[in-house]
Every structure is written in C-alpha cells, then in structure tokens.
Design an enzyme around this catalytic site. Structure first.
Site, PDB file in Angstrom:
ATOM      1  N   HIS A 192       0.845  -1.194   0.000  1.00  0.00           N
ATOM      2  CA  HIS A 192       0.000   0.000   0.000  1.00  0.00           C
ATOM      3  C   HIS A 192       0.878   1.240   0.000  1.00  0.00           C
ATOM      4  CE1 HIS A 192      -0.020   0.797   4.626  1.00  0.00           C
ATOM      5  NE2 HIS A 192       1.063   0.147   4.281  1.00  0.00           N
ATOM      6  N   CYS A 205       6.678   6.070   3.916  1.00  0.00           N
ATOM      7  CA  CYS A 205       5.480   5.265   3.624  1.00  0.00           C
ATOM      8  C   CYS A 205       4.594   5.918   2.571  1.00  0.00           C
ATOM      9  CB  CYS A 205       4.699   5.021   4.899  1.00  0.00           C
ATOM     10  SG  CYS A 205       5.663   4.088   6.113  1.00  0.00           S
ATOM     11  N   HIS A 217       4.819   0.273  -0.634  1.00  0.00           N
ATOM     12  CA  HIS A 217       5.696  -0.589   0.149  1.00  0.00           C
ATOM     13  C   HIS A 217       4.841  -1.722   0.698  1.00  0.00           C
ATOM     14  CE1 HIS A 217       3.902   2.010   3.210  1.00  0.00           C
ATOM     15  NE2 HIS A 217       4.166   1.044   4.080  1.00  0.00           N
ATOM     16  N   HIS A 260       4.032  -5.193   3.498  1.00  0.00           N
ATOM     17  CA  HIS A 260       4.102  -5.746   4.849  1.00  0.00           C
ATOM     18  C   HIS A 260       3.704  -7.211   4.815  1.00  0.00           C
ATOM     19  CE1 HIS A 260       4.426  -1.853   6.893  1.00  0.00           C
ATOM     20  NE2 HIS A 260       3.498  -1.415   6.070  1.00  0.00           N
ATOM     21  N   ASP A 313      -4.835 -10.814   0.818  1.00  0.00           N
ATOM     22  CA  ASP A 313      -3.537 -11.461   0.652  1.00  0.00           C
ATOM     23  C   ASP A 313      -2.997 -11.271  -0.766  1.00  0.00           C
ATOM     24  OD1 ASP A 313      -1.301 -12.953   1.480  1.00  0.00           O
ATOM     25  OD2 ASP A 313      -2.188 -14.822   0.737  1.00  0.00           O
ATOM     26  N   HIS A 314      -1.748 -10.831  -0.841  1.00  0.00           N
ATOM     27  CA  HIS A 314      -1.050 -10.576  -2.101  1.00  0.00           C
ATOM     28  C   HIS A 314      -1.814  -9.573  -2.971  1.00  0.00           C
ATOM     29  CE1 HIS A 314       1.328 -13.948  -0.764  1.00  0.00           C
ATOM     30  NE2 HIS A 314       2.261 -13.521  -1.606  1.00  0.00           N
ATOM     31  N   GLU A 357       1.606  -5.075  12.352  1.00  0.00           N
ATOM     32  CA  GLU A 357       2.083  -4.556  11.079  1.00  0.00           C
ATOM     33  C   GLU A 357       3.581  -4.824  10.925  1.00  0.00           C
ATOM     34  OE1 GLU A 357       1.497  -0.328   9.047  1.00  0.00           O
ATOM     35  OE2 GLU A 357       2.667  -0.289  10.893  1.00  0.00           O
TER      36      GLU A 357
END
Length: 166
Positions: free
Chosen positions: A19, A38, A44, A46, A84-85, A130
């Site tokens: 995000h 960020c 970037h 996580h 996810d992904h 996070e």
C-alpha cells in the site's frame, strides 16, 4: 439458570499486501511530511499478522465458544481472500476512499467479519501486527464524537509520525 464460563479464542493468520499511505485530503508535500517513506509513490509492503479473538460463553453441549473451523473460514473470507497478495489501494475498493493505514485495515477486517459471522456478537478483537514494533487493536464501535470540519482544518491536525513506519 447457571451462568456459563466466558472464554476467549484467538486465531492467527498472516498475509502479505502492499500500500501507499496517501490522504486525498492533503497535498503532495503534506502527505510526504506526514507519512514519510510510507508515502513512496510506488508503495511498500508488509507481512501482516492478524489475530482475531472471539469471546463468549462455553456451550455446555459442544464445549466450545465457537468452532475453530468456522472461525478459520470467516477469516479466510474476510482477510485472506480480499487482502492477501493485493495492493490495498488498487485492489480493495474500500481503500479507494479510505487511507490504507493499519488502523483502517483493522476496521475493514472487523466490519467484514461482522457481516459474515453467524454470531457477530462473539467478535471481541481484531489485532494486527504490522511490524514487530507496531500493533493495532480494534474492538468495534467508536468512543469519540466526530466533529464536522472543513478539509483545510485537517492540515493543522497531523503529526510527523506514521503508524506505518518501522
């Protein structure tokens, strides 16, 4: 009628997403100052850890608050399938109008779970790790009255710290 013991159950899932922290209510320079690294235009990522806790009475017939298999299915639908992904800002419609902070991610997950659970009143907490240093917890509802403001007022109410930084 005898009271039933109250027990909490927590299930853990991990997912990877990317995000960019960028508020449409702020200009580019203000976003850079507020979100720092960020706010990278390329985003970037996580590896999020999500802990979902349900809490309630232990059913005397089943011996369970909730079947863990059901909780696993709820988390698959509310977390893994949509997040996810994924690029949160581009792939998840909710985040087209909401800044993809971890706080807002916890609210998103809570709301999704509430909509699909057979007994949403059992949902107690959504906790997102996070990073190893930053954790967010949401337990539903709101405790602050939101005041009406114009978009220029938001410019003076920010800090030079991001919840998303290391």
């Amino acid at each position: 009628m005898a009271s039933l013991p109250i027990v909490s159950i927590t299930r853990r899932e991990t997912f990877s997403s990317c995000h960019r922290l960028h508020s449409p209510f702020l200009g580019d320079e203000e976003n850079k100052k507020l979100y720092g690294k960020c706010n990278n235009p390329n985003g970037h990522g996580h590896n999020y850890v999500v802990l979902v806790t349900v809490k309630g009475p232990v059913d005397p017939q089943t011996g369970m608050v909730m079947n863990v298999h059901d909780l696993k299915q709820y988390m698959q639908q509310a977390i893994m399938d949509p997040l996810d992904h994924k690029n949160l800002d581009q792939d998840v419609p909710y985040f087209k109008a909401v800044v993809s902070t971890t706080e807002n991610l916890a609210i998103f997950i809570w709301d999704k779970l509430q909509k699909i659970m057979d007994k949403p009143q059992l949902l107690h907490e959504v906790k997102i790790l996070e990073t190893e240093k930053n954790h967010v917890v949401y337990r539903g509802g709101s405790t602050y009255q939101r005041k009406k403001f114009n978009s220029s007022a938001i410019h003076t109410n920010h800090h030079d710290v991001s919840s998303d930084s290391d």
